[in-house]
Design a protein around this motif. Structure first.
Motif, short mmCIF file in Angstrom:
data_model
loop_
_atom_site.label_atom_id
_atom_site.label_comp_id
_atom_site.label_asym_id
_atom_site.label_seq_id
_atom_site.Cartn_x
_atom_site.Cartn_y
_atom_site.Cartn_z
N LEU A 174 7.53 115.31 -16.65
CA LEU A 174 6.19 115.83 -16.91
C LEU A 174 5.32 114.77 -17.59
CD1 LEU A 174 7.10 119.43 -18.16
CD2 LEU A 174 6.09 118.82 -15.95
N ALA A 175 5.87 114.12 -18.62
CA ALA A 175 5.10 113.11 -19.34
C ALA A 175 4.73 111.95 -18.42
CB ALA A 175 5.90 112.61 -20.54
N HIS A 176 5.67 111.52 -17.58
CA HIS A 176 5.42 110.41 -16.66
C HIS A 176 4.28 110.72 -15.70
CE1 HIS A 176 6.26 106.95 -14.10
NE2 HIS A 176 6.27 107.76 -13.05
N ASN A 177 4.14 111.99 -15.35
CA ASN A 177 3.11 112.40 -14.39
C ASN A 177 1.85 112.96 -15.06
OD1 ASN A 177 4.27 112.06 -11.52
ND2 ASN A 177 5.96 112.96 -12.66
N GLY A 178 1.75 112.79 -16.37
CA GLY A 178 0.54 113.23 -17.07
C GLY A 178 0.41 114.72 -17.24
N ILE A 179 1.51 115.44 -17.04
CA ILE A 179 1.48 116.91 -17.17
C ILE A 179 1.90 117.24 -18.60
CG2 ILE A 179 2.24 119.11 -16.19
CD1 ILE A 179 2.99 117.56 -13.63
N THR A 180 0.98 117.06 -19.52
CA THR A 180 1.25 117.22 -20.95
C THR A 180 0.33 118.28 -21.53
OG1 THR A 180 -0.27 115.38 -21.38
CG2 THR A 180 2.07 114.85 -21.22
N LEU A 181 0.57 118.65 -22.78
CA LEU A 181 -0.22 119.70 -23.40
C LEU A 181 -1.71 119.36 -23.36
CD1 LEU A 181 1.89 120.64 -26.55
CD2 LEU A 181 2.01 121.58 -24.23
N GLY A 182 -2.51 120.33 -22.97
CA GLY A 182 -3.95 120.14 -22.91
C GLY A 182 -4.45 119.59 -21.59
N ALA A 183 -3.54 119.14 -20.71
CA ALA A 183 -3.96 118.59 -19.42
C ALA A 183 -4.55 119.69 -18.54
CB ALA A 183 -2.78 117.93 -18.71
N ARG A 184 -5.66 119.38 -17.87
CA ARG A 184 -6.27 120.35 -16.96
C ARG A 184 -5.48 120.37 -15.66
NH1 ARG A 184 -9.78 120.87 -12.72
NH2 ARG A 184 -11.24 122.63 -12.79
N ILE A 185 -5.19 121.56 -15.17
CA ILE A 185 -4.39 121.71 -13.96
C ILE A 185 -5.07 122.70 -13.02
CG2 ILE A 185 -2.93 123.55 -14.93
CD1 ILE A 185 -0.55 122.14 -13.47
N GLU A 186 -5.08 122.35 -11.75
CA GLU A 186 -5.68 123.20 -10.72
C GLU A 186 -4.65 123.45 -9.63
OE1 GLU A 186 -9.33 123.14 -7.42
OE2 GLU A 186 -9.02 121.44 -8.79
N VAL A 187 -4.48 124.71 -9.26
CA VAL A 187 -3.55 125.06 -8.18
C VAL A 187 -4.28 124.91 -6.86
CG1 VAL A 187 -2.07 126.84 -7.23
CG2 VAL A 187 -2.35 126.68 -9.70
N LEU A 188 -3.75 124.04 -6.00
CA LEU A 188 -4.40 123.76 -4.72
C LEU A 188 -3.82 124.56 -3.57
CD1 LEU A 188 -4.67 119.86 -4.96
CD2 LEU A 188 -6.40 121.57 -5.56
N GLU A 189 -2.49 124.67 -3.56
CA GLU A 189 -1.85 125.27 -2.38
C GLU A 189 -0.44 125.73 -2.74
OE1 GLU A 189 -0.48 123.87 2.14
OE2 GLU A 189 -1.44 122.45 0.75
N ARG A 190 -0.03 126.83 -2.15
CA ARG A 190 1.35 127.29 -2.27
C ARG A 190 2.01 127.14 -0.91
NH1 ARG A 190 3.79 130.45 -5.96
NH2 ARG A 190 1.80 131.06 -6.90
N GLN A 191 2.99 126.24 -0.84
CA GLN A 191 3.66 126.00 0.43
C GLN A 191 4.46 127.25 0.85
OE1 GLN A 191 3.51 123.41 2.44
NE2 GLN A 191 2.26 122.06 1.15
N PRO A 192 4.51 127.55 2.14
CA PRO A 192 5.20 128.78 2.60
C PRO A 192 6.72 128.68 2.47
CG PRO A 192 4.48 127.48 4.48
CD PRO A 192 3.92 126.80 3.26
N PHE A 193 7.36 129.84 2.61
CA PHE A 193 8.82 129.96 2.65
C PHE A 193 9.48 129.40 1.38
CE2 PHE A 193 7.33 129.10 7.05
CZ PHE A 193 7.41 130.40 7.51
N GLY A 194 8.85 129.72 0.23
CA GLY A 194 9.45 129.29 -1.03
C GLY A 194 9.27 127.82 -1.33
N GLY A 195 8.34 127.18 -0.66
CA GLY A 195 8.11 125.76 -0.87
C GLY A 195 7.40 125.48 -2.19
N PRO A 196 7.11 124.22 -2.46
CA PRO A 196 6.52 123.84 -3.75
C PRO A 196 5.08 124.30 -3.91
CG PRO A 196 6.60 121.95 -2.28
CD PRO A 196 7.34 123.05 -1.59
N LEU A 197 4.64 124.26 -5.14
CA LEU A 197 3.26 124.54 -5.49
C LEU A 197 2.54 123.20 -5.60
CD1 LEU A 197 1.73 127.22 -6.17
CD2 LEU A 197 2.01 126.62 -8.58
N VAL A 198 1.43 123.06 -4.89
CA VAL A 198 0.66 121.81 -4.92
C VAL A 198 -0.44 121.96 -5.96
CG1 VAL A 198 -0.69 120.16 -3.59
CG2 VAL A 198 1.18 121.44 -2.48
#
Length: 225
Positions: A174-198
């Motif tokens: 998470l830290a390597h990818n900048g996904i840290t406390l206070g980071a703004r995050i936007e959900v773009l897409e939910r892949q079908p059939f249990g796939g990842p969240l973009v």
């Protein structure tokens, strides 16, 4: 005169029970055994002991619940643990993936006086390096509303408020990818059939699997009526 603390083993169980309740997980012998990495027979014996001490109630096949004294004891050890984690990061230069194991040991050793000095030194903080709320000295806990990232739909936006995981590898990812406390995050897409969240974090796009989306809590702005 200071109140005598429960043993380290009892405190570990109380903290584990509290953590499972926070996550909405049924507290059973099986879930406790998995969380604490001990045998189910060990859990059975300790749960019976906790019940005898008045720290939990246990109805067979209906789970374990903290009593008010049990909840307060759990909050006491959580306060120590989370303040120690924050002190290690703020004052000693640890990273958020390094502090959990250290705090696991120190939480049983530090005096109440030292804990309060740590709190004062840090400005009486309300959250630890992972966004977990630090119980106040009176046992109260601030719990602002959040949503698990896995439950958000495309188009939702918010900021990372808390990470429900002590796995150092996930925290480093998470830290390597900048996904840290206070980071703004936007959900773009939910892949079908249990796939990842973009999702988009800053200028970067990530495809996150369930192991990550199940531990990230997001503070979503409320919409005025």
């Amino acid at each position: 005169m200071a109140t005598k603390r429960p043993s380290s083993a009892i405190e570990d169980y109380l903290r584990a029970i509290y953590g499972l309740v926070e996550r909405g997980v049924e507290v059973s012998n099986a879930t406790l055994a998995k969380r604490l990495r001990v045998s189910p027979s060990s859990v059975s014996g300790m749960v019976a002991k906790l019940a005898d001490l008045g720290l939990v109630t246990h109805v067979p096949y209906h789970g374990v619940e903290l009593t008010e004294p049990g909840r307060r004891a759990a909050c006491d050890v959580l306060r120590r643990h989370r303040l120690i984690e924050l002190y290690l990061v703020e004052e000693l230069g640890y990273t958020w993936d390094e502090v959990h194991v250290e705090a696991d040991v120190l939480e049983h050793a530090v005096s109440d006086s030292l804990v309060e000095r740590i709190s004062a030194k840090l400005g009486d903080p309300t959250h630890d390096p992972h966004g977990d709320p630090i119980p106040a000295a009176d046992g109260s806990v601030e719990q602002p509303p959040t949503h698990l990232l896995r439950d958000l739909e495309p188009g939702a936006t918010g900021e990372v408020a808390r990470v429900w995981d002590t796995n150092p590898e996930i925290l480093r990812y998470l830290a390597h990818n900048g996904i840290t406390l206070g980071a703004r995050i936007e959900v773009l897409e939910r892949q079908p059939f249990g796939g990842p969240l973009v999702v988009r974090v800053g200028e970067r796009t990530h495809s996150l699997g369930t192991e990550v989306t199940a531990v990230l809590l997001i503070r979503v702005p409320t919409t005025a009526p």
